[in-house]
Design an enzyme around this catalytic site. Structure first.
Site, PDB file in Angstrom:
ATOM      1  N   LEU A  38       0.867  -1.180   0.000  1.00  0.00           N
ATOM      2  CA  LEU A  38       0.000   0.000   0.000  1.00  0.00           C
ATOM      3  C   LEU A  38       0.898   1.222   0.000  1.00  0.00           C
ATOM      4  O   LEU A  38       1.814   1.330   0.829  1.00  0.00           O
ATOM      5  CB  LEU A  38      -0.903   0.022   1.238  1.00  0.00           C
ATOM      6  N   ASP A  39       0.653   2.148  -0.935  1.00  0.00           N
ATOM      7  CA  ASP A  39       1.413   3.396  -0.971  1.00  0.00           C
ATOM      8  C   ASP A  39       1.176   4.196   0.309  1.00  0.00           C
ATOM      9  O   ASP A  39       0.164   3.991   0.995  1.00  0.00           O
ATOM     10  CB  ASP A  39       0.989   4.238  -2.176  1.00  0.00           C
TER      11      ASP A  39
END
Length: 296
Positions: A38-39
């Protein structure tokens, strides 16, 4: 030997690697990985694999994922999300019905061009490194699968869309492409992953809770949790011995059965991933988890 899974609720801000670093300090285990980055901009479900469970990550990463995305129309950025520089602004003349009519072409098996700031490597270098140097990369379109797009809310110029998709789908690219179709540009302003296979945000736990818990091990899930949607087969002692030695197990199989199953031994514990061979009516060991495997 500590082995299992965490259904982690990642906050917006830190990287996925920073989450792993904190978990290593908490658990004292070095062998920790995640099943799908996940960024920093994104929050939500981040499956964490501990010890032997790290060997499950390739299967968990292929699971169906569900996101809730906030997409703002009328603005284009260098990164297709709010972390980039604004490169264009345009008025938005779009109503809810028009936006909903734009969604169907982006479902099913589609071709998607990755964002310029992506981790995909071109000539051995991540695209984001080249982009930071001012180089524009003509990345090839990639085949991805989007099962469903649902417009949850539209308060112009901001849309909230739920996305159910497969591995490799860039929600940033989806926001960008919707904006191009609308003719005014768009970028991703918020993203939450609400489900990743068996992992749901309703049962996810934050790292702060784990660190403050007197018994964080109570939140550790068994390895088979991540494969709970798979067909289970139970083998006896003789069959388990064959599997542990890398040998096939005769097994009646339907022609249209699952390609992979999870095998449980006589004690009921999950210990192997087996590939179905219907042509030879047997199960072939694909990945075996032994008690002697190193966890740390």
């Amino acid at each position: 030997m500590l082995t299992g899974l965490f259904n982690l609720n990642k906050p917006v801000g830190p990287t996925s690697f920073q989450m792993i670093h904190r978990l290593r300090r908490l658990t004292g285990v070095r062998k920790i990985g995640h099943a799908g980055t996940l960024d920093p901009l994104a929050g939500g479900v981040l499956p964490i694999c501990i010890g032997r469970a790290v060997r499950l990550s390739e299967y968990l990463m292929g699971d169906v994922k569900v996101y809730r995305a906030e997409i703002t129309f009328g603005i284009r950025t260098t990164t297709d999300d709010r972390e980039g520089e604004v490169i264009a602004r345009q008025a938005v003349a779009l109503d809810r019905a028009e936006l909903e009519a734009m969604l169907p072409p982006f479902t099913g098996d589609i071709e998607q061009v990755p964002p310029q700031y992506a981790a995909i490597k071109v000539d051995g270098r991540p695209m984001y490194e080249l982009a930071r140097r001012g180089q524009t990369v003509d990345a090839a379109a990639r085949a991805v699968h989007v099962e469903r797009l649902t417009l949850l809310d539209w308060q112009s110029p901001v849309a909230e869309i739920e996305i159910e998709c497969g591995k490799g789908t860039y929600v940033r690219a989806l926001a960008r492409d919707l904006g191009e179709l609308a003719g005014c540009g768009a970028y991703l302003t918020g993203l939450t992953r609400t489900r990743c296979g068996a992992f749901d945000i309703a049962e996810a736990v934050s790292l702060d809770v784990l660190e403050q818990s007197p018994d964080w091990r109570a939140h550790l899930l068994p390895m088979e949790f991540g494969l709970r949607g798979w067909t289970r087969v139970d083998v006896d002692d003789a069959q388990a011995a064959r599997v542990l030695n890398g040998m096939t197990v005769p097994w009646p199989l339907p022609e249209a059965g699952p390609a992979l199953v999870r095998a449980h031994g006589p004690d009921g514990n999950f210990f192997a991933i087996m590939r179905a061979d219907s042509a030879h009516a047997c199960l072939r060991p694909e990945k075996v988890f032994k008690d002697t495997d190193a966890d740390e």
